[in-house]
Design an enzyme around this catalytic site. Sequence first.
Site, PDB file in Angstrom:
ATOM      1  N   ALA A  35       0.832  -1.202   0.000  1.00  0.00           N
ATOM      2  CA  ALA A  35       0.000   0.000   0.000  1.00  0.00           C
ATOM      3  C   ALA A  35       0.868   1.254   0.000  1.00  0.00           C
ATOM      4  O   ALA A  35       0.568   2.239  -0.683  1.00  0.00           O
ATOM      5  CB  ALA A  35      -0.933  -0.001   1.206  1.00  0.00           C
ATOM      6  N   ARG A  55      -7.896  -1.433  10.209  1.00  0.00           N
ATOM      7  CA  ARG A  55      -8.622  -1.787  11.435  1.00  0.00           C
ATOM      8  C   ARG A  55      -8.315  -0.790  12.550  1.00  0.00           C
ATOM      9  O   ARG A  55      -9.031  -0.720  13.548  1.00  0.00           O
ATOM     10  CB  ARG A  55      -8.250  -3.203  11.873  1.00  0.00           C
ATOM     11  CG  ARG A  55      -8.679  -4.292  10.880  1.00  0.00           C
ATOM     12  CD  ARG A  55      -8.442  -5.676  11.441  1.00  0.00           C
ATOM     13  NE  ARG A  55      -8.718  -6.702  10.463  1.00  0.00           N
ATOM     14  CZ  ARG A  55      -9.930  -7.168  10.167  1.00  0.00           C
ATOM     15  NH1 ARG A  55     -10.985  -6.642  10.783  1.00  0.00           N
ATOM     16  NH2 ARG A  55     -10.090  -8.117   9.276  1.00  0.00           N
ATOM     17  N   TYR A  76     -13.503  -0.930   7.767  1.00  0.00           N
ATOM     18  CA  TYR A  76     -13.581  -1.200   6.335  1.00  0.00           C
ATOM     19  C   TYR A  76     -14.993  -1.032   5.800  1.00  0.00           C
ATOM     20  O   TYR A  76     -15.197  -0.484   4.696  1.00  0.00           O
ATOM     21  CB  TYR A  76     -13.087  -2.619   6.038  1.00  0.00           C
ATOM     22  CG  TYR A  76     -11.617  -2.847   6.288  1.00  0.00           C
ATOM     23  CD1 TYR A  76     -10.668  -1.866   5.983  1.00  0.00           C
ATOM     24  CD2 TYR A  76     -11.164  -4.051   6.824  1.00  0.00           C
ATOM     25  CE1 TYR A  76      -9.322  -2.086   6.204  1.00  0.00           C
ATOM     26  CE2 TYR A  76      -9.804  -4.275   7.048  1.00  0.00           C
ATOM     27  CZ  TYR A  76      -8.896  -3.290   6.739  1.00  0.00           C
ATOM     28  OH  TYR A  76      -7.549  -3.498   6.958  1.00  0.00           O
ATOM     29  N   LYS A 115      -1.813  -9.466  -5.797  1.00  0.00           N
ATOM     30  CA  LYS A 115      -1.595 -10.883  -6.093  1.00  0.00           C
ATOM     31  C   LYS A 115      -1.256 -11.615  -4.806  1.00  0.00           C
ATOM     32  O   LYS A 115      -0.731 -10.997  -3.854  1.00  0.00           O
ATOM     33  CB  LYS A 115      -0.495 -11.037  -7.157  1.00  0.00           C
ATOM     34  CG  LYS A 115       0.836 -10.347  -6.834  1.00  0.00           C
ATOM     35  CD  LYS A 115       1.680 -11.152  -5.899  1.00  0.00           C
ATOM     36  CE  LYS A 115       2.882 -10.424  -5.392  1.00  0.00           C
ATOM     37  NZ  LYS A 115       3.541 -11.088  -4.262  1.00  0.00           N
ATOM     38  N   ARG A 183       4.938 -14.146   8.236  1.00  0.00           N
ATOM     39  CA  ARG A 183       3.840 -14.431   7.298  1.00  0.00           C
ATOM     40  C   ARG A 183       4.289 -15.299   6.126  1.00  0.00           C
ATOM     41  O   ARG A 183       3.490 -16.042   5.555  1.00  0.00           O
ATOM     42  CB  ARG A 183       3.229 -13.138   6.767  1.00  0.00           C
ATOM     43  CG  ARG A 183       4.106 -12.358   5.790  1.00  0.00           C
ATOM     44  CD  ARG A 183       3.360 -11.179   5.191  1.00  0.00           C
ATOM     45  NE  ARG A 183       4.148 -10.437   4.231  1.00  0.00           N
ATOM     46  CZ  ARG A 183       4.229 -10.721   2.937  1.00  0.00           C
ATOM     47  NH1 ARG A 183       3.582 -11.780   2.459  1.00  0.00           N
ATOM     48  NH2 ARG A 183       4.973  -9.998   2.123  1.00  0.00           N
TER      49      ARG A 183
END
Length: 337
Positions: A35, A55, A76, A115, A183
Site C-alpha cells: 500500500a 482496522r 472497512y 496478487k 507471514r
Amino acid sequence: MIPLFFLKICYNMAVKGAIFVKIYHWGIIGLGEIAHQLAEVFHHEQSELYAVGSRSLEKAQAFATQYGIPNAFGDYDEMLADEELDVVYVAVPNKQHIDYIKKALLAGKHVLCEKAITMNQAELTEAMALAEEKGLVLAEAMTIFNMPLYTELKRQIDSGRFGKLKMIQAPFGSYKEPDPSNRFFNPDLAGGALLDIGTYAVSFARTFLTSQPEVIATTMLPFSTGVDEQSATILRNSEDEIATVSLSFQAKMPKLGVVAFEDAYIVIDQYPRADQAEIFFNDGTTETVVSGSTSEAMNYEVANFIGFIEGAPNRSLFLTHDVITILDQMQQQWAKA
C-alpha cells in the site's frame, strides 16, 4: 452564489475541451508495504487517492497524512459505504482477499486486488461471477500483465520474426529468515513461496504461452510449518510449448526469464517489473528492446484498470484465471505426493 451541487460536479469531473472526464476515487484496504508503494507513486490523470482503510483509525490517519489522502477510516465497512468511492485496491493478506473482494463488489465498487488475487480457482470463479452480476470490473494487480515491455514483445512475437515458441524458464528465489511466525511461513496467513513469488513466475510463463498449459510434473519441499519452501514445476500445452518454474524461499535466484524460439531467444532480467529485454538471434546478432519504465509499474496497473472500467477488454483477468488454475494443479499434486 454557485450552487453546491455544481461545485460537487466540478470536483468530481475534469473538463477537457468540451468533454467531461470522470475522476475516479480510489481507496486502499490494508496499509502494509505494498500500500505504501502504491501511495508513493500513485499518479493518473483520471484518478485520485481518496481514502484509506485500516482496522486501526490511528494507523489510517497516519497513512492518510503521510500521503495527503483526504479520508481515513478505521472500519472497512464504513469506508466501503462511502458513495464517493469508485475503486478499491485490496492489499490485505492473501487469505483475506476473497472476503474483501466480495465486500467491495457488493458495495458497488470496482476492485483491483493484490496478487495472488485469491487462494484458489473456486474463490476466483465466485468473485468473477459476482463482478459480472454487479456490472463491475475485477482485476489482479499483476505487474507483468501491465508492463508495456510485454505488450511490445508480444507484438514482435506475433509477427513471426522469432519462429515457433519452444521453451520458457521462469526462476524466482528469495531468501526469507526461517521464522515460523513470519507471514512467509505461516500457514494461517497463506504463507509459502507459491502464493507470494510463484504467481510472478507462473504469470511470466503464461504471458508467452500460446494456450493454457497443464502441470506435467511438480515437486515441492515444505518448510517446518508445512507451507511450500521450494519447488520445481514443468508446464506443457497443446502446442508442445514447455515452461519450467523454479521457486525458493531459502535461496536467492536471479529473476531472469528466458523465452526460447526456433530462431531467437529473449532474456528479461528482473522480469516482474521489467522495462528492457535482450534478444539473441541464431545468426549471432542481438537487439535490445526498451519499453515503459520500471518505476511506473504500479501506475500502469492503475491506467489499464481505468481503461477496463471505460470499456477496454479485460484480458488480464483471463490470464489471472489461467494462472490460479495452474497454482491449484500444483498444490493438488503436492497434496497427493
